[in-house]
Design a protein around this motif. Structure first.
Motif, mmCIF file in Angstrom:
data_model
loop_
_atom_site.group_PDB
_atom_site.id
_atom_site.type_symbol
_atom_site.label_atom_id
_atom_site.label_comp_id
_atom_site.label_asym_id
_atom_site.label_seq_id
_atom_site.Cartn_x
_atom_site.Cartn_y
_atom_site.Cartn_z
ATOM 1 N N VAL A 66 37.005 50.100 41.201
ATOM 2 C CA VAL A 66 37.858 49.012 41.547
ATOM 3 C C VAL A 66 37.348 48.058 42.472
ATOM 4 O O VAL A 66 37.437 46.757 42.432
ATOM 5 C CB VAL A 66 39.145 49.555 41.819
ATOM 6 C CG1 VAL A 66 40.169 48.304 42.267
ATOM 7 C CG2 VAL A 66 40.074 50.072 40.435
ATOM 8 N N LYS A 67 36.841 48.616 43.468
ATOM 9 C CA LYS A 67 36.184 48.100 44.736
ATOM 10 C C LYS A 67 35.058 47.057 44.322
ATOM 11 O O LYS A 67 35.078 45.775 44.609
ATOM 12 C CB LYS A 67 35.857 48.770 45.826
ATOM 13 C CG LYS A 67 35.227 48.160 46.993
ATOM 14 C CD LYS A 67 34.938 49.118 48.211
ATOM 15 C CE LYS A 67 34.549 48.442 49.411
ATOM 16 N NZ LYS A 67 34.150 49.409 50.501
ATOM 17 N N ILE A 68 34.237 47.719 43.534
ATOM 18 C CA ILE A 68 33.080 47.089 43.149
ATOM 19 C C ILE A 68 33.285 45.652 42.046
ATOM 20 O O ILE A 68 32.868 44.630 42.254
ATOM 21 C CB ILE A 68 31.999 48.042 42.486
ATOM 22 C CG1 ILE A 68 31.301 48.793 43.353
ATOM 23 C CG2 ILE A 68 30.813 47.261 41.774
ATOM 24 C CD1 ILE A 68 30.484 50.154 42.824
ATOM 25 N N LYS A 69 34.461 46.177 41.227
ATOM 26 C CA LYS A 69 34.755 45.225 40.101
ATOM 27 C C LYS A 69 35.285 44.020 41.088
ATOM 28 O O LYS A 69 35.172 42.822 40.541
ATOM 29 C CB LYS A 69 35.754 45.656 39.182
ATOM 30 C CG LYS A 69 36.125 44.797 38.328
ATOM 31 C CD LYS A 69 35.216 44.308 37.227
ATOM 32 C CE LYS A 69 35.485 43.229 36.241
ATOM 33 N NZ LYS A 69 34.386 42.608 35.294
ATOM 34 N N TYR A 70 36.209 44.214 42.101
ATOM 35 C CA TYR A 70 36.755 43.097 42.743
ATOM 36 C C TYR A 70 35.655 42.133 43.334
ATOM 37 O O TYR A 70 35.518 41.081 43.224
ATOM 38 C CB TYR A 70 37.517 43.341 43.867
ATOM 39 C CG TYR A 70 37.960 42.531 44.809
ATOM 40 C CD1 TYR A 70 38.884 41.474 44.723
ATOM 41 C CD2 TYR A 70 37.105 42.666 46.068
ATOM 42 C CE1 TYR A 70 38.940 40.466 45.496
ATOM 43 C CE2 TYR A 70 37.394 41.404 47.023
ATOM 44 C CZ TYR A 70 38.344 40.505 46.909
ATOM 45 O OH TYR A 70 38.449 39.754 47.809
ATOM 46 N N LYS A 71 34.389 42.832 43.985
ATOM 47 C CA LYS A 71 33.403 42.185 44.529
ATOM 48 C C LYS A 71 32.584 41.420 43.456
ATOM 49 O O LYS A 71 32.528 40.316 43.822
ATOM 50 C CB LYS A 71 32.634 43.109 45.464
ATOM 51 C CG LYS A 71 33.338 43.747 46.608
ATOM 52 C CD LYS A 71 32.526 44.385 47.400
ATOM 53 C CE LYS A 71 33.068 44.960 48.753
ATOM 54 N NZ LYS A 71 32.086 45.534 49.547
ATOM 55 N N ASN A 72 32.695 41.736 42.309
ATOM 56 C CA ASN A 72 32.030 41.216 41.263
ATOM 57 C C ASN A 72 32.434 40.075 40.863
ATOM 58 O O ASN A 72 32.016 39.002 40.493
ATOM 59 C CB ASN A 72 31.497 42.184 40.039
ATOM 60 C CG ASN A 72 30.398 43.237 40.608
ATOM 61 O OD1 ASN A 72 29.684 42.737 41.424
ATOM 62 N ND2 ASN A 72 30.448 44.425 39.565
ATOM 63 N N ILE A 73 33.754 40.059 40.582
ATOM 64 C CA ILE A 73 34.824 38.995 40.384
ATOM 65 C C ILE A 73 34.707 37.879 41.299
ATOM 66 O O ILE A 73 34.390 36.534 40.911
ATOM 67 C CB ILE A 73 36.356 39.437 40.007
ATOM 68 C CG1 ILE A 73 36.345 40.302 38.897
ATOM 69 C CG2 ILE A 73 36.905 38.248 40.028
ATOM 70 C CD1 ILE A 73 37.955 40.970 39.008
ATOM 71 N N LEU A 74 34.738 38.182 42.487
ATOM 72 C CA LEU A 74 34.613 37.149 43.621
ATOM 73 C C LEU A 74 33.124 36.635 43.525
ATOM 74 O O LEU A 74 32.983 35.320 43.617
ATOM 75 C CB LEU A 74 34.736 37.877 44.931
ATOM 76 C CG LEU A 74 34.742 36.876 46.220
ATOM 77 C CD1 LEU A 74 35.522 35.677 46.003
ATOM 78 C CD2 LEU A 74 34.985 37.548 47.386
ATOM 79 N N GLN A 75 32.125 37.350 43.428
ATOM 80 C CA GLN A 75 30.790 36.939 43.479
ATOM 81 C C GLN A 75 30.489 35.983 42.450
ATOM 82 O O GLN A 75 29.786 34.830 42.536
ATOM 83 C CB GLN A 75 29.953 38.159 43.282
ATOM 84 C CG GLN A 75 28.320 37.574 43.657
ATOM 85 C CD GLN A 75 27.379 38.844 43.471
ATOM 86 O OE1 GLN A 75 27.382 39.640 42.805
ATOM 87 N NE2 GLN A 75 26.692 39.118 44.461
ATOM 88 N N ASN A 76 31.058 36.103 41.177
ATOM 89 C CA ASN A 76 30.824 35.360 40.038
ATOM 90 C C ASN A 76 31.364 34.169 40.257
ATOM 91 O O ASN A 76 31.022 32.924 39.802
ATOM 92 C CB ASN A 76 31.250 35.958 38.764
ATOM 93 C CG ASN A 76 30.359 37.213 38.375
ATOM 94 O OD1 ASN A 76 29.223 37.306 38.728
ATOM 95 N ND2 ASN A 76 30.932 38.215 37.662
#
Length: 247
Positions: A66-76
């Motif tokens: 979940v943490k990695i997915k959140y950061k990927n969403i923000l990064q994109n």
């Protein structure tokens, strides 16, 4: 080796961001003590629990995923927003998913430079400031100490710097602020290490004291046995003398 997380549906991503908004104050809390780190993990776990509860038949999410997915969403979201502003066209919300739009809203004015394991690289422009003061190794961003004098085009007021208004450019003042945060984190980590070693030394001292007391106890028991043996010998000698006199 960590396994790759199953695909997050758009609805999962939206639920993730809504749950993140409720606990973001805990996740963004400063400090790296064991207590703060545990609180962050529990906050991420609460988001994972909500996703798993709403998707009973789907893949179970861990808090790390979940943490990695959140950061990927923000990064994109940052990448799309920076590209749109750099080209000067497109609707303010063009190409952004609801989750990405929400990620930008929750992170207004915050530089996004943290390395993301398993994520994609986000371009931060070609300015000389970025290449001089930032080095990237794998998924880790290293901040280098800036020069004593800021470039001529640097904003004199650090608080006036707004990341979303400066796509593709990182001023010296922004670098100094990031580098200051980096140094504070190193100080906090060093303090944790000192406290850990201090506690370890206290435990060793306690173990040493216990061993000393055990040795003293054994020594007293040995002396007691020696006295008892001596008393037995004395008693036997007295009995022997007495028996001879009787005879």
């Amino acid at each position: 080796m960590a396994t790759r997380a199953a695909y997050f549906s758009p609805s999962e991503a939206q639920i993730l961001m809504e749950a993140y908004e409720e606990v973001k104050d805990i996740i963004k809390k400063k400090g790296n003590t064991a207590t703060v780190i545990k609180q962050r993990e529990k906050a991420w776990q609460s988001i994972a629990d909500r996703l798993n509860a709403l998707n009973m038949n789907g893949p179970k999410r861990t808090w790390q995923q979940v943490k990695i997915k959140y950061k990927n969403i923000l990064q994109n979201a940052v990448k799309k927003n920076t590209h749109r502003q750099g080209t000067g066209g497109g609707s303010p919300k063009a190409d952004l998913t609801p989750a990405e739009d929400m990620a930008l809203e929750l992170n207004k004015g915050r530089p996004v430079l943290e390395g993301i394991p398993g994520g994609k690289e986000t371009s931060i422009g070609s300015s000389q400031d970025a290449t001089r003061f930032i080095q990237v190794s794998g998924s880790t961003v290293f901040l280098l100490e800036p020069p004593a004098q800021a470039p001529d085009d640097a904003d004199p007021d650090p608080d006036a710097i707004q990341w979303e208004n400066q796509p593709g450019n990182i001023s010296s003042q922004a670098i100094r602020k990031l580098y200051g945060n980096h140094l504070r984190r190193q100080i906090e980590l060093a303090d944790i290490d000192i406290q850990y070693k201090k506690k370890k030394m206290e435990n060793l001292a306690l173990e040493s004291e216990i061993k000393k007391r055990t040795i003293r106890k054994l020594d007293l028991e040995i002396k007691k046995l020696e006295r008892e043996l001596q008393e037995d010998d004395t008693a036997q000698n007295k009995n022997l003398v007495y028996s001879r006199k009787v005879k």
